[in-house]
Design an enzyme around this catalytic site. Structure first.
Site, PDB file in Angstrom:
ATOM      1  N   ARG A  60       0.085  -5.511   0.134  1.00 43.38           N
ATOM      2  CA  ARG A  60       0.178  -6.028   1.229  1.00 43.38           C
ATOM      3  C   ARG A  60       2.115  -6.380   1.690  1.00 43.38           C
ATOM      4  NH1 ARG A  60      -5.021  -5.322   2.752  1.00 43.38           N
ATOM      5  NH2 ARG A  60      -6.152  -6.665   2.096  1.00 43.38           N
ATOM      6  N   ASN A  90      -1.440   0.668   5.398  1.00 46.29           N
ATOM      7  CA  ASN A  90      -1.657  -0.644   5.871  1.00 46.29           C
ATOM      8  C   ASN A  90      -0.943  -2.149   6.024  1.00 46.29           C
ATOM      9  OD1 ASN A  90      -3.495  -0.890   4.014  1.00 46.29           O
ATOM     10  ND2 ASN A  90      -5.393  -1.944   5.222  1.00 46.29           N
ATOM     11  N   LYS A 140      -2.914   9.168   4.371  1.00 49.59           N
ATOM     12  CA  LYS A 140      -4.123   8.349   4.754  1.00 49.59           C
ATOM     13  C   LYS A 140      -3.977   8.445   5.992  1.00 49.59           C
ATOM     14  CE  LYS A 140      -7.550   5.639   3.276  1.00 49.59           C
ATOM     15  NZ  LYS A 140      -7.110   3.895   2.724  1.00 49.59           N
ATOM     16  N   HIS A 233     -13.904   4.708  -1.987  1.00 49.26           N
ATOM     17  CA  HIS A 233     -14.779   4.590  -2.031  1.00 49.26           C
ATOM     18  C   HIS A 233     -15.889   4.787  -1.663  1.00 49.26           C
ATOM     19  CE1 HIS A 233     -13.005   3.276   2.396  1.00 49.26           C
ATOM     20  NE2 HIS A 233     -12.161   2.386   1.628  1.00 49.26           N
ATOM     21  N   ASP A 303      -9.938  -0.482  -5.097  1.00 48.14           N
ATOM     22  CA  ASP A 303      -9.177  -0.804  -3.923  1.00 48.14           C
ATOM     23  C   ASP A 303      -9.350  -2.272  -3.676  1.00 48.14           C
ATOM     24  OD1 ASP A 303     -10.985  -1.207  -1.036  1.00 48.14           O
ATOM     25  OD2 ASP A 303      -9.220  -1.167  -0.489  1.00 48.14           O
ATOM     26  N   HIS A 307      -7.029 -11.253  -0.179  1.00 45.03           N
ATOM     27  CA  HIS A 307      -7.018 -11.718   1.349  1.00 45.03           C
ATOM     28  C   HIS A 307      -6.732 -13.551   0.527  1.00 45.03           C
ATOM     29  CE1 HIS A 307      -7.361  -8.510   4.142  1.00 45.03           C
ATOM     30  NE2 HIS A 307      -8.166  -8.573   3.441  1.00 45.03           N
ATOM     31  N   PRO A 321     -11.511  -8.146   5.256  1.00 45.14           N
ATOM     32  CA  PRO A 321     -12.630  -7.145   3.974  1.00 45.14           C
ATOM     33  C   PRO A 321     -12.112  -7.143   3.186  1.00 45.14           C
ATOM     34  CG  PRO A 321     -12.230  -5.523   6.373  1.00 45.14           C
ATOM     35  CD  PRO A 321     -11.863  -6.986   6.815  1.00 45.14           C
TER      36      PRO A 321
HETATM   37  N1  LIG Z   1     -11.381  -2.209   1.969  1.00 44.16           N
HETATM   38  C1  LIG Z   1     -11.605  -3.190   2.581  1.00 44.16           C
HETATM   39  O1  LIG Z   1     -12.744  -3.704   3.056  1.00 44.16           O
HETATM   40  N2  LIG Z   1     -10.033  -2.929   3.457  1.00 44.16           N
HETATM   41  C2  LIG Z   1      -8.561  -2.833   3.234  1.00 44.16           C
HETATM   42  C3  LIG Z   1      -8.920  -2.052   4.196  1.00 44.16           C
HETATM   43  C4  LIG Z   1      -9.361  -0.153   3.460  1.00 44.16           C
HETATM   44  O2  LIG Z   1      -9.621  -0.263   1.980  1.00 44.16           O
HETATM   45  O3  LIG Z   1     -10.268   0.615   4.156  1.00 44.16           O
HETATM   46  C5  LIG Z   1      -7.655  -3.421   3.402  1.00 44.16           C
HETATM   47  O4  LIG Z   1      -6.719  -3.842   3.441  1.00 44.16           O
HETATM   48  O5  LIG Z   1      -8.121  -4.973   2.781  1.00 44.16           O
HETATM   49 ZN   LIG Z   2      -8.167   0.826   0.533  1.00 44.39          ZN
HETATM   50 ZN   LIG Z   3     -10.666   2.088   2.763  1.00 45.11          ZN
END
Ligand SMILES: NC(=O)N[C@@H](CC(=O)O)C(=O)O
Ligand SMILES: [Zn+2]
Ligand SMILES: [Zn+2]
EC number: 3.5.2.3
Length: 435
Positions: A60, A90, A140, A233, A303, A307, A321
């Site tokens: 992040r 992202n 990606k 994933h 992954d 948050h 998510p």
């Molecule tokens: N996996 C998730 O649910 N969230 C990921 C984005 C992602 O990996 O798709 C994120 O960056 O929060």
């Molecule tokens: Zn991810």
């Molecule tokens: Zn993802």
């Protein structure tokens, strides 16, 4: 005289203890007897694995550092036995331009306690050639966020770059994919939103069919462009079956599973609500991948997607998510090891050897002479209950809260430097893995 000698290391269960000689951050000897060194660390017959490599983290940073940053995320990695991470694009701004890539590189060099690589996002197709020069771990693509035409264009442009770069500089950029079909997601999400805001609805809002259709589409493109692809994933048996078939057809396709898809099912959405909300969603018990499928899967990636609790407290359709996973992945797998469901070789293959191979990471992933002295020392006997309050991550939540685990990383070394000892984080300067 060596810098360090680590004595009484067990490199597998039941094997004789060895001593690892370390010089300038590299493993220079693996011997039965200790060698003279400026410092000696006796690990008292504990299991020693190559430092783990997580090819799928979201730190992040920049732009979303209230959720996590490169220091707190890499501290979580060190606490969890990881010595290398590869960060996802992202962020804000997204890491999809050379300028953003250089800025994230600067941030990581300043803050990261462990070694790092960077995935690059795909936006301006004209910049793909230039981006390749900054050695991204992969391109990606979030398939749930782009249309089919863009996807084809991206494969085409990356393919051109590969051919151009082939004269002299062998380069075969990898494409990593978030495989969920946007049309299926949109249609099913709109349908489920009408059903209310029960968190369990989320698993039907992005059904297995969304993943399966995206994987099928990506495999067709992989074949058309002879392009190696890596699925992040993967979450259903049918998905993995299609990937297995593509491998049998000679395609260069690899897959990742996360610990939450490996050990949890959609009932955890009822139990933990949005704290268990992730993309792709946790699957129904009757239709999910388990430890029994691990031999078909190439890597485990956490992954690690932190948050804030404030965001997670929104309703199911507005909460973001994502689940933090760096500090729970290894204890969960060591518990499986203690229960005889997996062997040490599985953990090394999934979290050390294959990530190093798939992402072409030099000098990592194995305990061998000449390799970086990236190591994790494990107390296989120690049991504890997962408590997110103790996480180094800023994201102090997990659907694994309350899980009884047995097997804990007690020391993590990055190129011979301790970055974690008995849960305490020590300062270190992480390096870019492709420098
Ligand atoms: N996996 C998730 O649910 N969230 C990921 C984005 C992602 O990996 O798709 C994120 O960056 O929060
Ligand atoms: Zn991810
Ligand atoms: Zn993802």
């Amino acid at each position: 005289m060596l810098d360090i000698c680590i004595t009484n290391c067990k490199l597998d269960i039941g094997t004789e203890e060895v001593c690892l000689g370390i010089e300038d951050g590299k493993i220079v000897s693996i011997k039965k007897l200790p060698t003279d060194a400026s410092s000696t660390i006796d690990v008292n017959s504990k299991l020693v694995l190559p430092g783990l490599i997580d090819a799928h983290v979201h730190f992040r940073d920049p732009g979303l550092t209230k959720k996590e940053d490169f220091f707190s995320g890499s501290a979580a990695a060190a606490a969890g036995g990881f010595t290398t991470v590869i960060d996802m694009p992202n962020t804000i701004p997204p890491t999809n331009t050379t300028q953003a890539l250089k800025e994230k590189m600067r941030i990581a060099r300043e803050k990261s306690l462990v070694d790092f690589g960077l995935h690059v996002g795909v936006a301006d197709l004209a910049s793909i050639k230039e981006l390749t020069e900054y050695k991204p771990a992969s391109f990606k693509i979030f398939m749930d966020l782009v249309d089919c035409d863009f996807l084809i264009e991206a494969f085409c442009k990356i393919n051109e770059v590969r051919d151009n770069l082939l004269n002299g500089v062998p380069s075969h950029p990898l494409i990593s994919l978030h495989a969920e079909d946007p049309d299926v997601v949109k249609q099913c999400t709109n349908k489920m939103k009408k059903e209310g805001s029960d968190p369990e609805l989320y698993s039907q809002a992005r059904p297995p069919q969304a993943e399966i259709e995206a994987i099928q589409k990506a495999i067709l493109l992989s074949k058309k462009f002879n392009q190696k692809i890596h699925f992040c994933h993967v979450s259903t048996p049918k998905s993995q079956k299609i990937i297995n078939q593509a491998k049998n057809d000679g395609l260069n396709v690899t897959s990742e599973i996360t610990p939450h898809h490996l050990f949890l099912n959609s009932s955890y959405l009822r139990k933990y609500g949005n704290l268990a909300k992730t993309n792709p969603p946790l699957r129904d018990e009757k239709n999910r991948l388990t430890v029994d499928n691990l031999s078909q899967i190439d890597i485990v990636g956490t992954d690690h997607a932190p948050h804030t609790l404030e965001e997670k407290n929104k309703d199911v359709w507005n909460a973001p998510p994502g689940i933090p996973g760096l500090e729970t992945a290894l204890p969960l797998l060591l518990t499986q090891l203690n229960q005889g469901k997996i062997i040490v070789g599985d953990i090394k293959r999934l979290l050390c050897e294959n990530p190093a191979k798939i992402f072409n990471i030099p000098n990592k992933g194995f305990i061998r002479k000449g390799m970086d002295a990236d190591l994790v020392v494990i107390d296989l006997k120690k049991s504890y209950v997962i408590d997110p309050a103790n996480f180094q991550s800023k994201a102090k939540y997990s659907p694994f809260e309350g899980f009884h685990v047995q097997g804990v990383p007690v020391m993590t070394l990055v190129r011979g430097q301790k970055v974690m000892e008995k849960g305490h984080i020590l300062k270190n300067q992480g390096k870019f893995i492709y420098s």
